[in-house]
Scaffold this motif. Structure first.
Motif, PDB file in Angstrom:
ATOM      1  N   ALA A   1      10.389  -0.846  -5.528  1.00  0.00           N
ATOM      2  CA  ALA A   1      10.086  -2.341  -5.883  1.00  0.00           C
ATOM      3  C   ALA A   1       8.793  -2.330  -6.539  1.00  0.00           C
ATOM      4  CB  ALA A   1      10.320  -4.059  -4.964  1.00  0.00           C
ATOM      5  N   GLU A   2       8.646  -3.166  -7.696  1.00  0.00           N
ATOM      6  CA  GLU A   2       7.304  -3.539  -7.802  1.00  0.00           C
ATOM      7  C   GLU A   2       6.749  -4.804  -7.565  1.00  0.00           C
ATOM      8  OE1 GLU A   2       6.240   0.982 -10.210  1.00  0.00           O
ATOM      9  OE2 GLU A   2       6.908  -0.735 -11.188  1.00  0.00           O
ATOM     10  N   VAL A   3       5.712  -4.932  -7.847  1.00  0.00           N
ATOM     11  CA  VAL A   3       5.059  -6.353  -8.058  1.00  0.00           C
ATOM     12  C   VAL A   3       4.258  -5.948  -8.534  1.00  0.00           C
ATOM     13  CG1 VAL A   3       3.590  -9.117  -6.565  1.00  0.00           C
ATOM     14  CG2 VAL A   3       5.778  -6.820  -5.532  1.00  0.00           C
ATOM     15  N   CYS A   4       4.240  -7.238  -9.632  1.00  0.00           N
ATOM     16  CA  CYS A   4       3.072  -8.037 -10.342  1.00  0.00           C
ATOM     17  C   CYS A   4       1.829  -8.456  -9.540  1.00  0.00           C
ATOM     18  CB  CYS A   4       3.288  -8.545 -12.141  1.00  0.00           C
ATOM     19  SG  CYS A   4       2.193  -8.370 -12.793  1.00  0.00           S
ATOM     20  N   VAL A   5       0.316  -7.642  -9.905  1.00  0.00           N
ATOM     21  CA  VAL A   5      -0.493  -8.846  -9.259  1.00  0.00           C
ATOM     22  C   VAL A   5      -1.000  -8.855 -10.413  1.00  0.00           C
ATOM     23  CG1 VAL A   5      -0.453  -6.663  -7.654  1.00  0.00           C
ATOM     24  CG2 VAL A   5      -1.862  -6.057  -9.179  1.00  0.00           C
ATOM     25  N   ASP A   6      -1.516  -8.560 -11.885  1.00  0.00           N
ATOM     26  CA  ASP A   6      -2.631  -9.393 -12.707  1.00  0.00           C
ATOM     27  C   ASP A   6      -1.945  -9.304 -13.238  1.00  0.00           C
ATOM     28  OD1 ASP A   6      -2.373  -6.534 -13.363  1.00  0.00           O
ATOM     29  OD2 ASP A   6      -4.392  -6.320 -13.055  1.00  0.00           O
ATOM     30  N   GLY A   7      -0.479  -9.654 -13.591  1.00  0.00           N
ATOM     31  CA  GLY A   7       0.368  -9.492 -15.528  1.00  0.00           C
ATOM     32  C   GLY A   7       0.079  -8.757 -15.903  1.00  0.00           C
ATOM     33  N   ARG A   8      -0.264  -8.065 -15.626  1.00  0.00           N
ATOM     34  CA  ARG A   8      -0.258  -6.195 -16.467  1.00  0.00           C
ATOM     35  C   ARG A   8      -0.397  -5.295 -15.524  1.00  0.00           C
ATOM     36  NH1 ARG A   8      -5.007  -8.909 -17.730  1.00  0.00           N
ATOM     37  NH2 ARG A   8      -7.046  -7.593 -16.002  1.00  0.00           N
ATOM     38  N   ASN A   9      -0.819  -4.874 -14.417  1.00  0.00           N
ATOM     39  CA  ASN A   9      -0.329  -3.991 -13.192  1.00  0.00           C
ATOM     40  C   ASN A   9       0.360  -4.612 -12.551  1.00  0.00           C
ATOM     41  OD1 ASN A   9      -2.415  -2.054 -14.616  1.00  0.00           O
ATOM     42  ND2 ASN A   9      -3.834  -3.795 -14.000  1.00  0.00           N
ATOM     43  N   TRP A  10       1.387  -3.063 -12.145  1.00  0.00           N
ATOM     44  CA  TRP A  10       2.539  -3.834 -10.916  1.00  0.00           C
ATOM     45  C   TRP A  10       2.523  -2.453 -10.056  1.00  0.00           C
ATOM     46  CZ3 TRP A  10       7.044  -6.782 -11.958  1.00  0.00           C
ATOM     47  CH2 TRP A  10       6.723  -7.111 -13.408  1.00  0.00           C
ATOM     48  N   VAL A  11       2.572  -2.978  -8.790  1.00  0.00           N
ATOM     49  CA  VAL A  11       1.894  -2.293  -7.300  1.00  0.00           C
ATOM     50  C   VAL A  11       3.457  -1.913  -6.737  1.00  0.00           C
ATOM     51  CG1 VAL A  11       0.828  -2.159  -5.357  1.00  0.00           C
ATOM     52  CG2 VAL A  11      -0.395  -3.012  -7.421  1.00  0.00           C
ATOM     53  N   THR A  12       3.251  -1.106  -6.608  1.00  0.00           N
ATOM     54  CA  THR A  12       4.656  -0.233  -5.554  1.00  0.00           C
ATOM     55  C   THR A  12       4.868  -0.445  -4.299  1.00  0.00           C
ATOM     56  OG1 THR A  12       4.943   1.632  -7.697  1.00  0.00           O
ATOM     57  CG2 THR A  12       5.961   1.825  -5.614  1.00  0.00           C
ATOM     58  N   ILE A  13       6.113  -0.950  -3.816  1.00  0.00           N
ATOM     59  CA  ILE A  13       6.514  -1.261  -2.623  1.00  0.00           C
ATOM     60  C   ILE A  13       7.235  -0.237  -2.291  1.00  0.00           C
ATOM     61  CG2 ILE A  13       5.245  -3.712  -2.768  1.00  0.00           C
ATOM     62  CD1 ILE A  13       7.737  -4.977  -2.936  1.00  0.00           C
ATOM     63  N   GLU A  14       7.206  -0.104  -0.644  1.00  0.00           N
ATOM     64  CA  GLU A  14       8.349   0.768  -0.579  1.00  0.00           C
ATOM     65  C   GLU A  14       8.842  -0.056   1.149  1.00  0.00           C
ATOM     66  OE1 GLU A  14      10.932   1.948  -0.124  1.00  0.00           O
ATOM     67  OE2 GLU A  14       9.659   3.558  -1.202  1.00  0.00           O
ATOM     68  N   PRO A  15      10.172  -1.283   1.232  1.00  0.00           N
ATOM     69  CA  PRO A  15      10.511  -1.528   2.199  1.00  0.00           C
ATOM     70  C   PRO A  15      11.506  -1.110   2.758  1.00  0.00           C
ATOM     71  CG  PRO A  15      12.128  -2.135  -0.223  1.00  0.00           C
ATOM     72  CD  PRO A  15      10.914  -1.079  -0.739  1.00  0.00           C
ATOM     73  N   THR A  16      11.439  -0.170   1.976  1.00  0.00           N
ATOM     74  CA  THR A  16      12.929   0.876   2.800  1.00  0.00           C
ATOM     75  C   THR A  16      12.342   2.079   4.168  1.00  0.00           C
ATOM     76  OG1 THR A  16      14.143   1.448   0.730  1.00  0.00           O
ATOM     77  CG2 THR A  16      14.765   2.521   2.302  1.00  0.00           C
ATOM     78  N   PRO A  17      13.092   1.783   5.664  1.00  0.00           N
ATOM     79  CA  PRO A  17      12.592   2.522   6.142  1.00  0.00           C
ATOM     80  C   PRO A  17      12.484   4.071   6.009  1.00  0.00           C
ATOM     81  CG  PRO A  17      14.384   1.501   7.735  1.00  0.00           C
ATOM     82  CD  PRO A  17      13.844   1.041   5.656  1.00  0.00           C
ATOM     83  N   GLY A  18      11.455   4.682   6.374  1.00  0.00           N
ATOM     84  CA  GLY A  18      11.871   6.098   6.216  1.00  0.00           C
ATOM     85  C   GLY A  18      11.342   7.212   4.812  1.00  0.00           C
ATOM     86  N   TYR A  19      10.947   6.137   4.300  1.00  0.00           N
ATOM     87  CA  TYR A  19      10.293   5.979   3.121  1.00  0.00           C
ATOM     88  C   TYR A  19       9.407   5.860   3.127  1.00  0.00           C
ATOM     89  CZ  TYR A  19      14.630   7.273   0.473  1.00  0.00           C
ATOM     90  OH  TYR A  19      16.445   7.870   0.481  1.00  0.00           O
ATOM     91  N   GLN A  20       7.964   6.312   2.733  1.00  0.00           N
ATOM     92  CA  GLN A  20       6.471   6.347   3.142  1.00  0.00           C
ATOM     93  C   GLN A  20       6.218   5.476   1.876  1.00  0.00           C
ATOM     94  OE1 GLN A  20       3.754   9.215   4.329  1.00  0.00           O
ATOM     95  NE2 GLN A  20       5.494  10.527   5.167  1.00  0.00           N
ATOM     96  N   PRO A  21       5.284   4.484   2.628  1.00  0.00           N
ATOM     97  CA  PRO A  21       4.577   4.038   1.068  1.00  0.00           C
ATOM     98  C   PRO A  21       3.915   4.590   0.461  1.00  0.00           C
ATOM     99  CG  PRO A  21       4.271   2.631   3.103  1.00  0.00           C
ATOM    100  CD  PRO A  21       5.284   4.052   3.650  1.00  0.00           C
ATOM    101  N   PRO A  22       3.890   4.172  -1.486  1.00  0.00           N
ATOM    102  CA  PRO A  22       2.866   4.540  -1.665  1.00  0.00           C
ATOM    103  C   PRO A  22       1.592   5.098  -1.133  1.00  0.00           C
ATOM    104  CG  PRO A  22       3.115   3.427  -3.008  1.00  0.00           C
ATOM    105  CD  PRO A  22       4.195   3.401  -1.747  1.00  0.00           C
ATOM    106  N   SER A  23       1.154   6.310  -1.171  1.00  0.00           N
ATOM    107  CA  SER A  23      -0.757   6.040  -0.744  1.00  0.00           C
ATOM    108  C   SER A  23      -1.973   5.836  -1.079  1.00  0.00           C
ATOM    109  CB  SER A  23      -1.347   7.901   0.028  1.00  0.00           C
ATOM    110  OG  SER A  23      -1.618   8.118  -1.128  1.00  0.00           O
ATOM    111  N   GLU A  24      -3.095   5.220  -0.344  1.00  0.00           N
ATOM    112  CA  GLU A  24      -3.687   5.026  -1.303  1.00  0.00           C
ATOM    113  C   GLU A  24      -5.162   5.133  -1.433  1.00  0.00           C
ATOM    114  OE1 GLU A  24      -4.910   0.883  -0.200  1.00  0.00           O
ATOM    115  OE2 GLU A  24      -3.497   0.609   1.162  1.00  0.00           O
ATOM    116  N   ASN A  25      -5.775   5.008  -2.707  1.00  0.00           N
ATOM    117  CA  ASN A  25      -6.852   6.295  -2.324  1.00  0.00           C
ATOM    118  C   ASN A  25      -8.127   5.133  -1.528  1.00  0.00           C
ATOM    119  OD1 ASN A  25      -6.143   7.722  -4.183  1.00  0.00           O
ATOM    120  ND2 ASN A  25      -7.133   7.805  -5.430  1.00  0.00           N
ATOM    121  N   LEU A  26      -8.993   5.698  -0.374  1.00  0.00           N
ATOM    122  CA  LEU A  26      -9.254   4.577   0.415  1.00  0.00           C
ATOM    123  C   LEU A  26     -10.905   5.091   0.333  1.00  0.00           C
ATOM    124  CD1 LEU A  26      -6.924   4.619   3.560  1.00  0.00           C
ATOM    125  CD2 LEU A  26      -7.116   2.656   1.759  1.00  0.00           C
TER     126      LEU A  26
END
Lengths: 334, 781
Positions: free
Chosen positions: B598-623
């Motif tokens: 699933a993806e969540v819209c955070v600013d009306g334009r951009n969608w951020v990926t969320i990973e609710p399924t265990p076993g699949y890693q969430p998208p890595s962030e540029n820290l």
């Protein structure tokens, strides 16, 4: 514990194999005893004097008056049983006063050579830095080649010719410092220093009842020929290649040392090796160890290193510390 | 003793290691060359020149005396010659080499030159260090097994070289053996190593090994931005064509019959294969009542919309009959190859309408900006960057995707795509946005096989969103109207959602609370499909607490919608980091890697990926560096907590070993002495000296280098027992005799030597050494 003490401990019962080393031990012990009797409480100085004598080197004493320089020199002269001559150096001393001169004989109408003090077995040049450079240089040929040349005639000196010179470091007025070229002719420079309390007490006690005020050794311990054989024996003490490399490295360090303007000459290196051989022989060994090199390093280097250093002891310490002694790798390079 | 330069000779083992490293690079060079003959000749010339130089230095003392001067000339030639040669080749238009290979050739020649002059202080070690790096780089540049074999041989010889260097140091110089205080070497080495590992861990561990592959450790001549005709990788490798069977970065031709017998499944085929087909509608005759006209109109409109979209994703599917055992060594056909940071969610389709059983897309998601063509270093790039830059963007990620066997015209793209490049495709009308917000090659049925797509995307950093900021309140009315289909939900799940985010402030933290709850409390079970008659799969999923990934995604989306966060369902591929091939530097994406999230819209334009399924890693962030350090620290703490028992046991063992290190190191030294020191009197003396040195080192009384064995260790005589003193004196005499006399020890003295050595072994206990040898003893007398 000093290296000398170590050597004493280590060599006190040394008997591995070599019997020829011990043939001269009696003579050496006699010399050692005689000199120790003349100069009480200065065993290490006596050892150095013996090393210098056996290495056929000349000796320079640099110390204050009254510390026994002349006494020791006379004791050495008497102990080796040769002719002893003494020259009290002053500014008006002429070279011919030392070497000798040709005198015209009115009767025979010929020139006759009158020998100077250099024609002796042991020459004591007292306060040598008071003589003029011209007179000092008269000793050059005698010390280096054991001969003097006067009016185109070359005169050989005694094979056991041994110069003991003294100089007084404090009274510099009217003195002519020895040039480096002449200093290099000496094998080592020694400072006797003040004796300790017990030695002074013993000295005073031995002086009671002595009419001339000095304790001298009148009996010759060895003959000049015997000394010559001893010196030849010392020249045959083995020096392994690793030790020679160690010596060469030390010599190079003296030339690269930032505070030393004039490093060790090749002649100085040869002298150092010979004195170390004598040292090894005195310790009862027929081979040289790095300890021998180190033991004689200070008097050998002090006479021939000149530079801008505060303390010669510290400079010598730095030189010795900067080169590793050969240890286990010597097995492949002996 | 520092040997004078003219006496020492260059070492053969150093030369051998440099030649081995050169051999490794030679394989890479030959492999990369278009015409192999000249390269082989060049390599042979280099090796011959090196051997000649080494022999010259070894045999000519005049060269050794002027070693420093000749070394400078040789190093300058080694650096400059390959560069000049390369420039000359390119200028003449004959051929060329990749920049990194030219640099490595320079490195190789420098290592070889240093090996030839390895008699000079420290140059041997530097040469081996450079050779090691050379081989390391070579192994990262090829998959050829021969290079790995060379690396193995190099490792063995390198170990041998290290041991030789160590023993040379121990036997020859005994460096740094005084007892003065100085920087503790062991602690420094351990500390620096730990620091480097920590930094490396925070760098790579937080991002994953696959993150650094595209840029690589070496400055590639192609890179990600610019073009070089002789590049081996990166965007600019179009001109130098190489075989493209395995490498994702290659454009080159392959055998035409490679994929003739393979089918090209579409995404739907793979969904059906992986998740099972949706149940067919029951076509039996059923009783029905007629609807009122207004009701009928609404229903028909809805059906029409569904049909117009042409796509749906059913949440109710038949269970797939899976094979009991899959052959692990059988290569499944890859759909895609991905080079770049993984895990990676490659979206292909999105859905926004959910009726309880099926997801469909009902209204268009118009992207504001049309694609633009940007010509960069002669390469066409399609710029799809949005004009507004979000605060959550951090850096840029680069990927390369090779489409192998996928029948779709949609670009498998990472989230927040900014630009893409397909070689030779320089027309912007080839690309277009789809109605559901994805990017596609319009006018084509599918992307051609073996097409390599270079993709750039914004990296994300969600920390700004986590600062208690409710992004759902920042939407404008226009955006809310546009997002209204993405907020459609059923009210029955609101209670559950509220309970899950109780006490959590609104904003991204609530999103993460929902996701984390699903990942923590629910079980991923691909076979736990919803029953075919189920009309509300989300409720069913919440009850059964398990199911396939699409149910996780749907549940997350619907729960978030009930909290008024706009969400959409995305189907596509999940590039699994576990499939990352270290040697090839790429990640294979197989047909079973189809995934729903699933993806969540955070600013009306951009969608951020969320990973609710265990076993699949969430998208890595540029820290940021600080965040990476914090993350690495937190991971380290977690790891320590998980392995508390074993770590405690290990710590105890290490503590005991450390506390008793002097004892067991002493025992080891004694064992070596017993093993090697009893062959002859000489060996006995040698190994007794070594044992004495070893024990003095353990006691912190190492012999200064200007001290001899006798002068340094003779204070032992003071503390030794009286009955041992004569034997100790004898040992010092015999050790001097061994080291500095040319005469061998006669047989009648062997017993004396043996007893002297035994006395040293007995008298050189650690405490005795410590008490007898004082620090002041190190001052030369």
């Amino acid at each position: 514990m000093s290296a000398t003490e170590v050597s004493d401990q280590v060599t006190s019962s040394f008997t591995p194999g070599d019997t020829s080393t011990c043939q001269h031990q009696l003579a050496i012990d006699g010399l050692r005893l005689a000199l120790n009797k003349a100069l009480i409480g200065k065993d290490d100085i006596v050892e150095m004097v013996l090393s210098c004598l056996l290495a056929r080197g000349h000796l320079l004493f640099d110390d204050l008056p009254g510390l026994g320089k002349t006494t020791l020199a006379k004791a050495v002269a008497h102990a080796v049983g040769g002719r002893f001559a003494r020259v009290q150096c002053t500014p008006d001393l002429l070279p011919t006063d030392i070497t000798g001169f040709n005198m015209f004989d009115q009767k025979t109408r010929e020139f006759e050579f009158r020998r100077g003090p250099v024609f002796s077995d042991v020459l004591l040049a007292d306060e040598i830095n008071r003589a003029t450079p011209r007179t000092q240089s008269a000793l050059f040929e005698a010390m280096a080649e054991r001969q003097v040349t006067i009016d185109a005639d070359t005169h050989r000196l005694s094979e056991s010719f041994f110069v003991i010179a003294t100089q007084n470091p404090v009274e510099s007025h009217g003195a002519y410092p020895l040039p480096e070229a002449q200093l290099d002719r000496f094998a080592m420079k020694l400072r006797i220093g003040y004796p300790d309390r017990n030695s002074e007490l013993a000295m005073l006690a031995s002086n009671v009842g002595s009419s001339d005020g000095a304790v001298a050794c009148d009996e010759a311990i060895i003959k000049p020929q015997q000394l010559r054989r001893l010196q030849e024996h010392v020249a045959n003490v083995a020096v392994c290649k690793a030790i020679q490399e160690y010596l060469v490295d030390l010599g190079r360090v003296t030339r690269e040392h930032k505070e030393i303007t004039l490093g060790l000459s090749p002649r100085g290196l040869i002298t150092w090796q010979r004195v170390a051989q004598a040292r090894a022989h005195l310790c009862g060994r027929d081979f040289v160890t790095p300890d021998d090199i180190q033991d004689v390093a200070r008097p050998v280097l002090e006479v021939r290193l000149s530079g801008d250093f505060d303390s010669a002891d510290r400079a010598v310490e730095e030189i010795l510390s900067s080169v590793s002694v050969p240890v286990l790798e010597t097995q492949n390079r002996k | 003793m520092p040997a004078s330069p003219t006496k020492a000779l260059p070492r053969f083992d150093t030369l051998l290691l440099a030649m081995l490293a050169a051999g490794g690079l030679a394989v890479v060079r030959i492999e990369a060359a278009w015409h192999r003959g000249p390269v082989v000749a060049q390599i042979l010339c280099e090796l011959s020149a090196e051997i000649g130089l080494w022999a010259l230095v070894r045999n000519c003392e005049a060269v050794r005396e002027q070693g420093s001067r000749y070394l400078t000339i040789c190093v300058a030639l080694a650096v400059g010659f390959p560069i000049a040669w390369e420039l000359g080749q390119r200028w003449s238009g004959q051929s060329g080499t990749a920049n990194e290979i030219t640099m490595l050739v320079s490195l190789q020649l420098v290592a070889m030159a240093l090996a030839a002059f390895s008699f000079l202080p420290r140059l041997g070690g530097t040469s081996v260090l450079l050779s090691s790096f050379l081989l390391l780089f070579s192994t990262t540049m090829t998959t050829n097994r021969f290079v790995f074999a060379i690396a193995g041989v190099y490792g063995v010889l390198g170990l041998w070289w290290l041991m030789g260097a160590y023993w040379d140091r121990i036997e020859g110089v005994f460096v740094a053996s005084s007892v003065e205080r100085r920087i503790p070497v062991r602690a420094s080495v351990i500390g620096v190593t730990g620091l480097v590992l920590l930094l490396f861990g925070s760098l790579v561990g937080a991002a994953g090994t696959s993150a650094v592959v595209l840029r690589g450790f070496m400055p590639t001549s192609g890179g990600n931005r610019w073009h070089d005709p002789y590049a081996r990788s990166g965007v600019g490798d179009g001109d130098a064509m190489v075989a493209a069977k395995d490498e994702a970065l290659s454009f080159g031709p392959v055998e035409s019959d490679l994929f003739l017998d393979s089918e090209m499944p579409s995404l739907y085929d793979m969904f059906d294969d992986t998740y099972g087909e949706p149940p067919r509608p029951n076509k039996r005759q059923q009783k029905a009542v007629s609807l009122a006209p207004q009701d009928r109109k609404e229903t028909e409109q809805r059906i029409a919309q569904t049909q117009r979209s042409g796509r749906e994703f059913s949440m109710v599917r038949r269970r797939v009959e899976r094979k009991r055992e899959e052959l692990s060594d059988r290569n499944a056909p890859a759909m895609l190859y991905v080079v770049g940071q993984t895990p990676l969610h490659l979206g292909l389709e999105t859905y926004n309408f959910f009726d309880g059983r099926e997801w469909t897309h009902v209204s268009g998601w118009e992207e504001v900006r049309s694609p633009k063509l940007d010509n960069r270093f002669g390469k066409p790039w399609i710029d799809v960057r949005r004009t507004v830059h979000a605060s959550m963007f951090q850096g840029e990620n680069c990927y390369a995707v090779k489409v192998i066997n996928l029948k779709t015209n949609r670009i498998p793209a990472p989230p927040h795509l900014t630009e893409l490049h397909i070689d030779l495709v320089d027309r912007v009308d080839f690309f277009d946005w789809t109605k559901d917000g994805m990017f596609q090659m319009s006018g084509r049925e599918h992307i051609p096989q073996l097409t390599v797509i270079h993709l750039h995307s914004h990296g994300i950093n969600l920390h700004p969103l986590r600062r208690g900021y409710d992004f759902s309140q920042s939407f404008t009315d226009e955006q809310l109207a546009k997002l209204s289909p993405y907020l459609q939900h059923a009210e029955q799940h609101k209670q559950t959602a509220d309970a899950w985010v109780y006490d959590v402030p609104r904003g991204w933290l609530q999103v993460e609370a929902i996701v984390n709850r699903l990942r923590r409390d629910f079980v991923h079970d691909p076979d736990a499909t919803a029953p075919s008659h189920c009309d509300d799969v989300v409720s069913h999923f919440l009850e059964t607490r398990g199911g396939p990934d699409y149910l996780f995604a749907a549940t997350a989306a619907m729960l978030l919608r009930s909290l008024k966060y706009p969400t959409r369902l995305v189907t596509g591929f999940y590039a699994d980091p576990q499939r990352f091939d270290h040697r090839a530097g790429q990640t294979a994406v197989l047909s079973e890697d189809v995934h729903v999230w699933a993806e969540v819209c955070v600013d009306g334009r951009n969608w951020v990926t969320i990973e609710p399924t265990p076993g699949y890693q969430p998208p890595s962030e540029n820290l940021t560096w600080k965040q990476r350090a914090m993350l690495a620290f937190a991971q380290w703490i977690d790891w320590c907590k998980q392995h508390l028992v074993s770590l405690s046991a290990l710590a105890m063992v290490v503590a005991v070993l450390a506390a008793s290190r002097l004892t067991w190191l002493d025992v080891i030294g004694l064992c070596v002495f017993r093993l090697l020191g009893l062959r002859s009197s000489e060996a006995n003396l040698v190994w007794t000296i070594r044992l004495l040195e070893w024990r003095a080192w353990l006691a912190g009384r190492s012999r200064p280098r200007q001290k001899t064995i006798a002068s340094w260790y003779s204070p032992m005589l003071d503390s030794a027992r009286d009955e041992l003193k004569p034997a100790l004196r004898s040992f010092f005499r015999w050790s001097d005799h061994l080291l500095y006399s040319a005469r061998v020890i006669e047989s009648n003295h062997h017993d004396e030597v043996r007893s002297a050595c035994a006395a040293v072994v007995a008298a050189s206990r650690r405490k005795l050494l410590q008490s007898s040898i004082t620090v002041s003893s190190s001052i030369p007398s």
